[in-house]
Structures are given as structure tokens and as C-alpha cells.
Design an enzyme around this catalytic site. Structure first.
Site, mmCIF file in Angstrom:
data_model
loop_
_atom_site.group_PDB
_atom_site.id
_atom_site.type_symbol
_atom_site.label_atom_id
_atom_site.label_comp_id
_atom_site.label_asym_id
_atom_site.label_seq_id
_atom_site.Cartn_x
_atom_site.Cartn_y
_atom_site.Cartn_z
ATOM 1 N N LYS A 11 1.446 -11.385 -13.631
ATOM 2 C CA LYS A 11 0.773 -12.669 -13.746
ATOM 3 C C LYS A 11 -0.699 -12.154 -14.430
ATOM 4 C CE LYS A 11 -2.689 -12.444 -10.574
ATOM 5 N NZ LYS A 11 -4.021 -12.059 -10.855
ATOM 6 N N PRO A 99 1.860 -2.261 -14.410
ATOM 7 C CA PRO A 99 0.938 -1.386 -13.979
ATOM 8 C C PRO A 99 0.272 -1.680 -12.829
ATOM 9 C CG PRO A 99 0.715 -2.076 -16.069
ATOM 10 C CD PRO A 99 1.571 -2.887 -15.672
ATOM 11 N N VAL A 100 0.023 -0.787 -11.998
ATOM 12 C CA VAL A 100 -0.251 -0.435 -10.474
ATOM 13 C C VAL A 100 -2.036 -0.908 -10.652
ATOM 14 C CG1 VAL A 100 -0.528 0.796 -8.435
ATOM 15 C CG2 VAL A 100 1.450 0.783 -9.771
ATOM 16 N N ALA A 101 -2.496 -1.584 -9.530
ATOM 17 C CA ALA A 101 -3.949 -1.828 -9.221
ATOM 18 C C ALA A 101 -4.510 -2.392 -10.956
ATOM 19 C CB ALA A 101 -4.742 -0.515 -8.840
ATOM 20 N N GLY A 103 -4.687 -5.739 -11.736
ATOM 21 C CA GLY A 103 -5.158 -7.206 -11.713
ATOM 22 C C GLY A 103 -3.761 -8.003 -12.411
ATOM 23 N N ALA A 105 -0.927 -8.191 -10.301
ATOM 24 C CA ALA A 105 -0.236 -8.628 -9.077
ATOM 25 C C ALA A 105 0.882 -8.240 -8.920
ATOM 26 C CB ALA A 105 -0.121 -10.175 -8.977
ATOM 27 N N GLY A 106 1.279 -6.709 -9.392
ATOM 28 C CA GLY A 106 2.291 -6.244 -9.205
ATOM 29 C C GLY A 106 3.004 -6.006 -7.953
ATOM 30 N N SER A 108 2.393 -7.860 -5.598
ATOM 31 C CA SER A 108 2.563 -9.295 -5.138
ATOM 32 C C SER A 108 3.926 -9.692 -5.662
ATOM 33 C CB SER A 108 1.814 -10.331 -5.400
ATOM 34 O OG SER A 108 0.590 -10.125 -4.857
ATOM 35 N N ASP A 141 -1.565 -13.865 -3.612
ATOM 36 C CA ASP A 141 -0.762 -14.133 -5.103
ATOM 37 C C ASP A 141 0.672 -13.900 -4.818
ATOM 38 O OD1 ASP A 141 -3.367 -13.853 -6.807
ATOM 39 O OD2 ASP A 141 -3.208 -11.986 -7.015
HETATM 40 O O1 C5P Z 1 -4.486 -11.838 -0.062
HETATM 41 P P1 C5P Z 1 -4.760 -10.401 -0.546
HETATM 42 O O2 C5P Z 1 -4.216 -9.622 0.485
HETATM 43 O O3 C5P Z 1 -3.875 -10.199 -1.877
HETATM 44 O O4 C5P Z 1 -6.076 -10.270 -0.826
HETATM 45 C C1 C5P Z 1 -6.631 -8.947 -1.005
HETATM 46 C C2 C5P Z 1 -8.281 -8.992 -0.998
HETATM 47 O O5 C5P Z 1 -8.868 -9.797 -2.148
HETATM 48 C C3 C5P Z 1 -8.945 -9.614 0.240
HETATM 49 O O6 C5P Z 1 -8.942 -8.695 1.271
HETATM 50 C C4 C5P Z 1 -10.038 -10.000 0.015
HETATM 51 O O7 C5P Z 1 -11.144 -9.053 -0.248
HETATM 52 C C5 C5P Z 1 -10.014 -10.490 -1.437
HETATM 53 N N1 C5P Z 1 -9.657 -12.147 -1.809
HETATM 54 C C6 C5P Z 1 -10.739 -12.965 -1.636
HETATM 55 N N2 C5P Z 1 -10.576 -14.140 -1.637
HETATM 56 C C7 C5P Z 1 -9.198 -14.359 -2.272
HETATM 57 C C8 C5P Z 1 -8.204 -13.630 -2.352
HETATM 58 C C9 C5P Z 1 -8.243 -12.362 -2.199
HETATM 59 O O8 C5P Z 1 -11.934 -12.382 -1.101
HETATM 60 N N3 C5P Z 1 -9.068 -15.704 -2.573
#
Ligand code: C5P
Length: 305
Positions: A11, A99-101, A103, A105-106, A108, A141
Site C-alpha cells: 500500500k 520491499p521490507v521496512a 513504508g 506495509a509489507g 501488514s 495498517d
Molecule cells: O500499529 P503499528 O504497530 O503498525 O504501529 C507501529 C508504530 O507506528 C507504533 O508503535 C507507533 O510508534 C507508530 N504509529 C503511530 N500512530 C499511528 C500508527 C502508528 O504513532 N496511528
């Protein structure tokens, strides 16, 4: 049925406005998600009773992906088993093309595909709302990863509503050599905002109108991401990558989610190939890929329904 394969798309966020963090540390978001035609494939297979979970990762970037209980797909399997009261016995193979890390959302995507695939393999037959509740517990995500296509996201990004869209959109993805950690990027945004006024994304109306009217020029002008300033602060080299979009003829560009992938919008598939070739020649990226959206979310194959 002893083996089920489910594809899950990457995404990007066409629009991402980030509020100040709440008491739980999470930020309230206003976002428009678009699933793109870059897919991981999750294959789940039956194993003997009591064998537990086994996770294998193939494809690109495999060294960067954990194969134990810290993998979000593994956690998805455990959560589904717990909530449905069955033993978590399965072999899970993730073929990684996202791709990993990056942005995109792989992780997820893998978790969402695992929920769908194991729900089929184990015959737990949850409905979409029930799967969506599990998805929201796994990560912000993951509900969109389950949904696919295009959606408006509020709350942590997990409260979805539908978006009217016509036609397809064509993209070029510039994949950086090293990834960025999402929590680090959110923390950097908070740090920058504590220091100075950081102008933010206005409102998603332009993006929503563009999707409804299938107007790529308007979409290009509406792309916005509040996390970009933080990603650029952590990785100043990305400025060149963002600037390269206009020179390569893209209709617009932005950092995807928490980055570092840069997504460039093209007019049509041919234009995407032209833009990709120009960006490749810059030598700024580990890889440059073309993709289109909206791509469908993870679904059980017909034979497993
Ligand atoms: O929800 P998820 O575990 O994917 O989020 C990863 C990190 O991204 C959270 O620990 C937080 O630091 C940040 N995050 C946030 N606000 C969001 C989504 C993610 O601060 N709405």
C-alpha cells in the site's frame, strides 16, 4: 484442502495527515490508502496435529524478515487460533516481493493474508468484520491490508470507510537501499514539531475528487504526507529522490507512509515505464518498479471457498 495460497498487495498513502500523539503514544490519522500491484504471497499448509507453527520466507530481502513469533504473520496465526479456540498447527511460507521496512506495509500485508489463508485452512470461517477486528489488534495498517483497493482511514488508520474511485492509477516506486523504522519516523515528527512550526497536509478533498473523477493531474497535485518531513530529516539523501520525480516527468510524488520508498505518479502504464527508466538512470535507488492501483486485497482462492 491441505495447502492454500493468498496474495496480499503493498500500500501507499495518497494523503496522510498526522495529529499530535494521544496518551497511548499513537497518532490520530486522516489518510487515503491505495493498494498497489506489488504482492507478497502467503501459502499455508496443514501439518500434523501438535506440530505448531513453522514459518519460511522466500523471495527478496529474506535476511531482513524474522521467522519466529516476532513476525506479524506468526502473531496473526496465534491470534486467530486463540480467538477460535483451535491449536495453531500450520506451515506458513511467505514469498516476499514487497520491499521490507519501506513504508509499503509489507508486514501488514503478510499478516492480513495469513488471517485469510489460515481461516480457510482451519475452516474457522470468520466473516470479514471478525477478521477485521483481529487485523486491528495486530497493527494500524492491517485492517487496510485486509480490505485492499482504496479506502479512507481515520483513528490509528484502522477505522476504514469507502472511497469512490474510477479507473486505475499508474505508479513508479523508488526503493531505497536501507529501510526506515516506523516508530522512529513518528518520533522524529514529534521532535520536529516541538522545535518549530511544521506545515502539515491540508485536507484530502483534492485526492478524493481526483479518484472520483479519474483525474491523474489533480491527484498528482493533491498528494501529501505529514511523515515526509520526518523521513527527510532522518534521511536527507531522499530529497534528491523526491526532486528527481519532476525532472523525470512524474505528475506528482511523495514519500510512501513512513518511507523511505518514494512513489511517483504517472499518466498511464507507458508513461510509468518512461518515468521508471529515467529514475533508474539516476542511480538513486536499490530498485525501481512500476505498479498500478487499486489492487485487490487478500482473498481465498475459489477452490478453497
Ligand atoms: O500499529 P503499528 O504497530 O503498525 O504501529 C507501529 C508504530 O507506528 C507504533 O508503535 C507507533 O510508534 C507508530 N504509529 C503511530 N500512530 C499511528 C500508527 C502508528 O504513532 N496511528
Amino acid at each position: 484442502m491441505t495447502s492454500i495460497a493468498v496474495r496480499a498487495p503493498a500500500k501507499i498513502n495518497l494523503f496522510l495527515a498526522v495529529d499530535a500523539p494521544g496518551a497511548d503514544g499513537y497518532h490520530n490519522l486522516t489518510t487515503v490508502f491505495l493498494a498497489l500491484s506489488v504482492f507478497d504471497t502467503v501459502t499455508v499448509s496443514s501439518v500434523e496435529a501438535g506440530a505448531g507453527l513453522r514459518l519460511t520466507v522466500t523471495g527478496t530481502d529474506t535476511a531482513a524478515v524474522p521467522v519466529d513469533s516476532t513476525n506479524l504473520a506468526w502473531r496473526a496465526a496465534v491470534l486467530l487460533a486463540q480467538r477460535t479456540g483451535i491449536d495453531a498447527d500450520a506451515s506458513i511460507t511467505i514469498d516476499k516481493q514487497i520491499p521490507v521496512a519501506a513504508g509499503l506495509a509489507g508486514g501488514s500485508a503478510d499478516a492480513a493474508a495469513t488471517l485469510v489463508a489460515l481461516d480457510g485452512l482451519w475452516g474457522t470461517a470468520l466473516d470479514r468484520d471478525q477478521l477485521g477486528e483481529l487485523a486491528a489488534e495486530l497493527g494500524s495498517d492491517v485492517p487496510f491490508a485486509l480490505h485492499g483497493g482504496v479506502a479512507f482511514g481515520a483513528g490509528r488508520g484502522d477505522r476504514l470507510s469507502s472511497v469512490l474511485t474510477r479507473g486505475r492509477t499508474d505508479w513508479v516506486l523508488g526503493i531505497a537501499r536501507t529501510g526506515l523504522s516506523t516508530p522512529t519516523v513518528y518520533a522524529e515528527l514529534d521532535r520536529l514539531r516541538a522545535q518549530r512550526h511544521v506545515p502539515g497536509a491540508a485536507d484530502p478533498a483534492g485526492v478524493l475528487t481526483a479518484l472520483r473523477q479519474d483525474d491523474a493531474e489533480l491527484l498528482g497535485r493533491g498528494l501529501a504526507n505529514d511523515l515526509a518531513v520526518a523521513a527527510l530529516s532522518l534521511r536527507p539523501d531522499l530529497r534528491r529522490a523526491v526532486r528527481a520525480g519532476a525532472e523525470a516527468g512524474a505528475l506528482g510524488q511523495m514519500i510512501s507512509g513512513s518511507g523511505p520508498t518514494v512513489a511517483y505518479l504517472a499518466r498511464d502504464p507507458e508513461h510509468a515505464i518512461t518515468v521508471a527508466a529515467r529514475l533508474s538512470a539516476e542511480g538513486l535507488f536499490a530498485g525501481v518498479r512500476v505498479a498500478s492501483g487499486p489492487a485487490p486485497g487478500p482473498r481465498l482462492p475459489r477452490s478453497a471457498r
